[in-house]
Design an enzyme around this catalytic site. Structure first.
Site, short mmCIF file in Angstrom:
data_model
loop_
_atom_site.label_atom_id
_atom_site.label_comp_id
_atom_site.label_asym_id
_atom_site.label_seq_id
_atom_site.Cartn_x
_atom_site.Cartn_y
_atom_site.Cartn_z
N LYS A 131 -35.98 -47.01 123.11
CA LYS A 131 -36.94 -48.08 122.81
C LYS A 131 -36.23 -49.32 122.24
CE LYS A 131 -39.65 -45.72 119.96
NZ LYS A 131 -39.02 -44.40 119.82
N ARG A 156 -25.36 -40.24 117.42
CA ARG A 156 -25.62 -41.64 117.03
C ARG A 156 -25.06 -41.96 115.65
NH1 ARG A 156 -31.55 -43.82 118.33
NH2 ARG A 156 -32.27 -43.04 116.35
#
Ligand code: AMP
Length: 215
Positions: free
Chosen positions: A13, A127
């Site tokens: 997103k 991440r």
């Protein structure tokens, strides 16, 4: 043009939002970013939100609805909006419809980016982000030039508390239970566009961009 980006954590997103901002006359609003800022600033909101974010749980609807209501009142009426991470429950979606109507706007399109649980775990597990400027890296897909250091400012990279493996599964579970029903909510209004987010981000964006240009 007012959009919602819907999808589990690590659906991409944030990346899609950046490219939409580059190509369309819109501003970006992320309740996750706002809550992390409140935590970093040590505000009352931050103190309340921190344990929930750390546990991968959702912050209560009234709180995030209030944040968005304040933000909407001050938003530039001449620009479109990309909502990222809000709404996350049907109650938030209904509140957003009312808040938008109150300022003479409406949601035009909801972009639902679908990825599997395995993709979420693989993407988030690797991440790392910069606590100073927010830059995001990935151990295999987007490694920093120097291991553990931000390319832009040299700061030591960290793994967000809620990106730690044990939290990811809980965040995904919350998404399935509370946020997935939003797809039906918006589909019934005829404004849902579903995208396969397991593909390369650029491929997803090309499809998304073409769909937005056709609106
Ligand atoms: P995000 O950066 O969008 O993944 O959000 C990080 C965390 O902030 C979530 O796991 C929730 O704890 C909290 N959060 C962000 N947006 C919302 C929302 N719309 N409703 C409830 N909690 C939220």
């Amino acid at each position: 043009m007012n959009l919602i980006l819907l999808g589990p954590p690590a659906a991409g997103k944030g990346t899609q939002a950046q490219w939409i901002l580059r190509d369309f006359d819109v501003v970006h609003v992320s309740t996750g970013d706002m809550l992390r800022k409140a935590i970093a600033d040590g505000t009352e909101l931050g103190k309340l939100a921190k344990p929930l974010l750390d546990a991968g749980k959702l912050v209560p609807d009234e709180i995030v609805n209030g944040i968005i209501q304040e933000w909407l009142k001050a938003a530039d009426p001449g620009k479109g909006i990309v909502f990222d991470g809000f709404p996350r429950t049907v109650a938030q979606a209904k509140a957003l419809d009312e808040m938008m109507a109150a300022v003479g706007r409406r949601i035009d399109t909801v972009l639902s980016i679908q990825v599997t649980e395995a993709t979420v775990v693989e993407r988030i597990g690797g991440r790392w982000s910069c606590p100073k400027d927010g830059a995001v890296y990935h151990a295999t897909n987007r490694p920093p030039r120097e291991t553990g250091k931000c390319d832009r400012c040299g700061e030591a990279l960290i793994q967000r508390d809620d990106d730690k493996p044990e939290k990811i599964v809980e965040r995904y579970r919350q998404y399935l239970e509370k946020t997935m029903p939003l797809a039906d909510y918006y589909a019934s209004k005829g404004c849902l566009l579903t995208l396969d987010g397991t593909r390369d981000a650029q491929v997803v964006y090309d499809e998304l961009n073409a769909a937005l240009k056709a609106i």
